[in-house]
Write an enzyme that holds these catalytic residues in place. Sequence first.
Site, PDB file in Angstrom:
ATOM      1  CD  GLU A 202       3.263  25.328  -0.716  1.00  0.00           C
ATOM      2  OE1 GLU A 202       2.055  25.169  -1.015  1.00  0.00           O
ATOM      3  OE2 GLU A 202       4.153  25.515  -1.556  1.00  0.00           O
ATOM      4  CD  GLU A 331       7.420  22.877  -2.980  1.00  0.00           C
ATOM      5  OE1 GLU A 331       6.718  23.572  -3.752  1.00  0.00           O
ATOM      6  OE2 GLU A 331       6.932  22.020  -2.224  1.00  0.00           O
TER       7      GLU A 331
END
Length: 759
Positions: A202, A331
């Site tokens: 991320e 995710e």
Amino acid sequence: MFFNDTKSFKRIVSISAAAVCMLSSLNVAPTSYLEADAANKVLSAFEITKEMKVGWNLGNTLDAYAQKPDPKDPEKSIPLDSAGLETETCWKNPKATQELFNAIKAKGFNTVRIPTTWFQHLDSQNNIDPAWLARVHEVVDYAINNDMYVILNVHHEEGWINRPDLATAYDDIKPKLMKLWEQIATEFKDYDQHLIFECMNEPRAEGTDHEWWSATPVAEADVINKLEADFVKLIRGMDGDYAKTRLLMLPGYVASSDKTFLNQIVLPENDDYLAVSIHAYTPYNFTMNTKIDEGAYHDTFTAEFSNDLAYNLQNFRDMFVNKGIPVVIGEMGTSNFGNTQARVDWTTQYFTTTKKYGIPCVLWDNNIESDPDSPGECHGYINRVTGEWLQSSLPIINKMMEIMNDDTIVWGSEGKMPEYEHQDLSQGKAYLSTPTEIDVAKADVYKNTTPGEPEVTWDDMKGKEVAIKYTGDTPVLAVSDKDYKGWKEMSPYTIDEKNGIAYYLVDNAVPQIWEGELSNIKHMQARTNAVTNIEKIVFLDAPDVDIDVPIDKTKKYSIEFGTTDRTGTLVMTIEGKAGTDLNGCVGFNGNGWEKVEWEATVGSNGTVKVEVPMSNFPASVDAAEIQIWLGAEDVDLAGFEVVAAQPVTDPVTDPVTDPVTDPVTDPVTDPATDDPTAHDALLDGDANSDGFVDMADVVMVMQATLNPAKYGVNGTSEDRITRDGEIAADVDGNDGLTANDALVIQRFTLQLITSLSRK
């Protein structure tokens, strides 16, 4: 087989750490794996994602990292100077085992994502610690041994990828990132397409005010795109039979699922083995958010949440899959708020839709089943020692597998957007011909929408679709009445990406979303969530198509309270089906559009009164809009009034004013004692009297105020609040326990305020 006593576990093969390092340096995959691979054909990128099916994350294990000790809980951290193999268990999770991966495979998962942190296992020359690389190799093989797909990445790379100056750090990040991936790719060069590389996790401007969200983080996005182009070039240029056909996953800024960020992804050209990596805990207010005042709600997977989920998943399809670009949701998941059925409902829509779109999903599992201190981070599904699936989340897993095994839901059957024939813009009736820029940052001065002029009528819309030619963020289209009230929005049902035209089937949508007489519609406007340049808006003849438009069942009521004293309370009376759970807001135009959210349950008499302190509304605001979201179809607003604040009496300082005391109804005194300081020892905010102030107290107050018959002082539940708990939790400065006390306690637990007081 699993053993509770890990010390008694006997490995079939037992070798020393040094031997592991030696084997690792040979870069050899398991023999059985290579033999099977000889017969494998080379798959396309979409064939790989289809075979991945459904995945599971080995969260908070190899992605664990050394960090500064937390003074509040030192056991949750390990020292900065300790970053060896022991980091695998620093999140208090057991080490990964072959038996765990066998249980994952047996349940039906075909992919494992192995988040891995590397930066604290590098020497001064950025060489990976051989022991750490050997351990990562060993865990990868746990999945490969089961013929599973593996996603390997760089994760939690704090301070050098995730950093405040990301926008200007390209030259600093590139050499380290490339050397790291060169070593990883070399280690696994003999592994076939079952092994997938994900460039970063991320990537974001950590520590900034826009770390997790900004309308236009363009500079950071440019750096991420350049680094990922370098990563692709590196992998494709390396040795190995699969260097050219290994699937590479590339995230955008913070791997966000938001369309604003997805629009900023630029993939390297002429590469058929790239997939966009997205993290999609969506809608966040249902899946993870704990802040009630921001819209968090978990008891029911509402129609509003369903619409949000559909919109986001459709964006993934329309923006990438439809254009021949695979997507992997690396995710996803819902935290366990004790709302199993709502989570199952969410799972049903999520997996049914992504299967039809041809998008594999990888469930996030951090091995936390419940945590009162962090209820939004409870993503535990399997006991990693025994291999047993946790009963709290097993229905979610079973629903996932039921959908994946349902042959009537065909993988990728809706991966392509439907194609429609439209009139040319030149053949339509122009509504707006003046190029206009709209910007979400200018919402307070109404510059986030196009002008509401000229006025429109339903006659203008019947039989029509609206076409908006634009650049930038895709706009939404709204209609409203002469006073700009009754505002309703719709998203485009299809987009011509090549020509930058969004189409809105108003003839179909408006009758379903508009409340009241269609003749009351007077304004039509385009609104943006970021920055959009509108070139023109045109009415076209609607094509003959059958489109399902999600219906917004929200009920809205305009109210006026003039210059009423702001020390009083707005009391709304709602009538309807007994037992109906409700939520909604009171919205108003203050500094832009603002809202005060509320929750309630209709009582056995078919009525509930909702109270909102008038102090929430600035003195300049004399009108508002009551909105009912959850349960709206079963109730109606019966009326409202502003109740003036009552004089505050205190039987301690003014005992004459309160001659009657009652241990249940009196919030201050207790006739069981003549001691006026009897309750001074109570901890402010401690509703459950456990000696701590945390989210458990917030939950208890919400239960007691929303369902007093069950959880109030005289309630029927064994978990009802006590008299002392009710007194301790009355901290909002108003007399008596209300839902607002829960909000005040929550702000304290989140450290937004520093103290609580019943004074």
